[in-house]
Scaffold this motif. Structure first.
Motif, mmCIF file in Angstrom:
data_model
loop_
_atom_site.group_PDB
_atom_site.id
_atom_site.type_symbol
_atom_site.label_atom_id
_atom_site.label_comp_id
_atom_site.label_asym_id
_atom_site.label_seq_id
_atom_site.Cartn_x
_atom_site.Cartn_y
_atom_site.Cartn_z
ATOM 1 N N UNK A 39 76.603 -87.079 41.644
ATOM 2 C CA UNK A 39 75.749 -87.805 42.264
ATOM 3 C C UNK A 39 74.533 -87.008 42.646
ATOM 4 N N UNK A 40 73.307 -87.725 42.371
ATOM 5 C CA UNK A 40 71.925 -87.024 42.585
ATOM 6 C C UNK A 40 71.112 -88.159 43.676
ATOM 7 N N UNK A 41 71.042 -87.611 44.922
ATOM 8 C CA UNK A 41 70.088 -88.722 45.702
ATOM 9 C C UNK A 41 68.604 -87.952 45.875
ATOM 10 N N UNK A 42 67.817 -88.928 45.199
ATOM 11 C CA UNK A 42 66.596 -88.545 44.618
ATOM 12 C C UNK A 42 65.539 -88.785 45.800
ATOM 13 N N UNK A 43 64.809 -87.769 46.496
ATOM 14 C CA UNK A 43 63.775 -87.866 47.173
ATOM 15 C C UNK A 43 62.565 -87.376 46.512
ATOM 16 N N UNK A 45 61.410 -87.453 42.858
ATOM 17 C CA UNK A 45 60.872 -87.998 41.579
ATOM 18 C C UNK A 45 60.240 -87.024 40.836
ATOM 19 N N UNK A 46 59.640 -87.359 39.651
ATOM 20 C CA UNK A 46 58.638 -86.639 38.762
ATOM 21 C C UNK A 46 59.769 -85.717 37.933
ATOM 22 N N UNK A 47 59.368 -84.465 37.890
ATOM 23 C CA UNK A 47 59.991 -83.272 37.200
ATOM 24 C C UNK A 47 61.340 -83.060 37.708
ATOM 25 N N UNK A 48 61.583 -83.188 39.169
ATOM 26 C CA UNK A 48 62.839 -82.950 39.526
ATOM 27 C C UNK A 48 63.906 -84.054 39.392
ATOM 28 N N UNK A 49 63.717 -85.256 39.208
ATOM 29 C CA UNK A 49 64.419 -86.177 38.605
ATOM 30 C C UNK A 49 64.731 -86.261 37.070
ATOM 31 N N UNK A 50 63.810 -85.840 36.165
ATOM 32 C CA UNK A 50 64.093 -85.531 35.216
ATOM 33 C C UNK A 50 65.057 -84.265 34.661
ATOM 34 N N UNK A 51 64.821 -83.336 35.484
ATOM 35 C CA UNK A 51 65.769 -82.208 35.331
ATOM 36 C C UNK A 51 67.020 -82.571 35.987
ATOM 37 N N UNK A 52 67.149 -83.081 37.013
ATOM 38 C CA UNK A 52 68.773 -83.567 37.520
ATOM 39 C C UNK A 52 69.342 -84.548 36.335
ATOM 40 N N UNK A 53 68.531 -85.523 35.661
ATOM 41 C CA UNK A 53 69.167 -86.240 34.622
ATOM 42 C C UNK A 53 69.806 -85.443 33.409
ATOM 43 N N UNK A 54 69.202 -84.534 33.116
ATOM 44 C CA UNK A 54 69.664 -83.306 32.036
ATOM 45 C C UNK A 54 71.053 -82.864 32.596
ATOM 46 N N UNK A 60 77.777 -90.415 35.923
ATOM 47 C CA UNK A 60 77.190 -90.025 37.279
ATOM 48 C C UNK A 60 76.194 -91.253 37.842
ATOM 49 N N UNK A 61 75.887 -91.063 39.006
ATOM 50 C CA UNK A 61 75.276 -91.939 39.761
ATOM 51 C C UNK A 61 73.764 -91.445 40.584
ATOM 52 N N UNK A 62 72.631 -91.989 40.415
ATOM 53 C CA UNK A 62 71.400 -91.472 40.878
ATOM 54 C C UNK A 62 70.702 -92.538 41.995
ATOM 55 N N UNK A 63 70.686 -92.026 43.036
ATOM 56 C CA UNK A 63 69.969 -92.983 44.120
ATOM 57 C C UNK A 63 68.606 -92.578 44.144
ATOM 58 N N UNK A 64 67.766 -93.368 44.048
ATOM 59 C CA UNK A 64 66.270 -93.185 44.083
ATOM 60 C C UNK A 64 65.839 -93.787 45.451
ATOM 61 N N UNK A 65 65.466 -92.570 46.346
ATOM 62 C CA UNK A 65 65.153 -92.923 47.913
ATOM 63 C C UNK A 65 63.737 -92.700 47.875
ATOM 64 N N UNK A 66 63.120 -91.515 47.379
ATOM 65 C CA UNK A 66 61.827 -91.142 47.582
ATOM 66 C C UNK A 66 61.193 -90.733 46.338
ATOM 67 N N UNK A 67 59.926 -90.546 45.989
ATOM 68 C CA UNK A 67 59.242 -89.750 44.751
ATOM 69 C C UNK A 67 58.016 -89.016 45.489
ATOM 70 N N UNK A 78 53.652 -89.747 32.084
ATOM 71 C CA UNK A 78 54.246 -90.705 31.042
ATOM 72 C C UNK A 78 55.475 -91.282 31.173
ATOM 73 N N UNK A 79 56.046 -91.061 32.422
ATOM 74 C CA UNK A 79 57.402 -91.427 32.744
ATOM 75 C C UNK A 79 58.436 -90.517 32.110
ATOM 76 N N UNK A 80 59.952 -90.813 32.473
ATOM 77 C CA UNK A 80 60.664 -89.939 32.076
ATOM 78 C C UNK A 80 61.010 -89.836 30.753
ATOM 79 N N UNK A 81 61.105 -88.451 30.257
ATOM 80 C CA UNK A 81 61.109 -88.288 28.854
ATOM 81 C C UNK A 81 62.716 -88.356 28.255
#
Ligand SMILES: NC(=O)c1ccc[n+]([C@@H]2O[C@H](COP(=O)([O-])OP(=O)(O)OC[C@H]3O[C@@H](n4cnc5c(N)ncnc54)[C@H](OP(=O)(O)O)[C@@H]3O)[C@@H](O)[C@H]2O)c1
Length: 154
Positions: A39-43, A45-54, A60-67, A78-81
């Motif tokens: 589980x990744x609780x994301x506050x 966004x950006x590179x952090x979110x992309x790194x966590x997805x890897x 797995x589950x990702x909660x988008x709370x903030x960016x 250009x968004x998530x790669x």
């Protein structure tokens, strides 16, 4: 760094790091959690979110709370790669907005007041005295000089 020490020593969090000092976040997350995240609780966004997805495990589950990393970005990027990882790992990504939980507010306030009195919740605040210090408090907040919630006492 004071914040990292507080998280590790007082709050007993398994791992904490200063994001301003990390050169390669993907490698860092791999080193500290080689088995991956459920589980990744994301506050952030950006590179952090992309790194966590890897580093997510299958299903797995990702909660988008903030960016917060994108709040003042002049270029939206250009968004998530790595959306292919969302597909291949069958990840679930869900937005979270506090206002959807208004019905739970009363119970939350009752529980939280009790836990605070019982010293079960630890927290910190940074308090600046006087309304004239509001601009400074805002600049210091953006520079990360606060620990916990930044408040101005009037
Ligand atoms: N979904 C909702 O309903 C909801 C409601 C309220 C808030 N939020 C969001 O939740 C998040 C946290 O809010 P908060 O009130 O707790 O904010 P806060 O007290 O200002 O804390 C923000 C935290 O983010 C860190 N940070 C700032 N820029 C960063 C970056 N580029 N990369 C990584 N970390 C960074 C800060 O670290 P340093 O201080 O060390 O720089 C600080 O620990 C924010 O994204 C906010 O927008 C969501």
């Amino acid at each position: 760094m004071k914040k990292v020490k507080w998280l590790k020593n007082d709050l007993k969090i398994d791992h904490a790091f200063n994001y301003k000092k990390i050169e390669n976040l993907v490698l860092h997350l791999k080193e500290v959690c080689p088995e991956g995240f459920d589980l990744y609780f994301d506050n952030v966004g950006g590179d952090f979110l992309e790194s966590a997805i890897f580093q997510m495990k299958n299903f797995g589950r990702i909660v988008i709370c903030g960016r917060i990393s994108q709040m003042n970005a002049t270029n939206p990027g250009s968004g998530l790669k790595n959306m292919a990882h969302v597909l291949v790992k069958r990840l679930t990504i869900k937005g979270f907005i506090i206002f959807d939980h208004e019905d739970d507010r009363e119970q939350f306030e009752t529980d939280m007041a009790k836990w605070l009195l019982e010293d079960k919740i630890k927290f910190k605040e940074t308090v600046y005295e006087g309304i004239e210090n509001t601009p400074k408090s805002f600049i210091d907040l953006l520079e990360g000089k606060n620990i916990g919630k930044m408040l101005v006492k009037i």
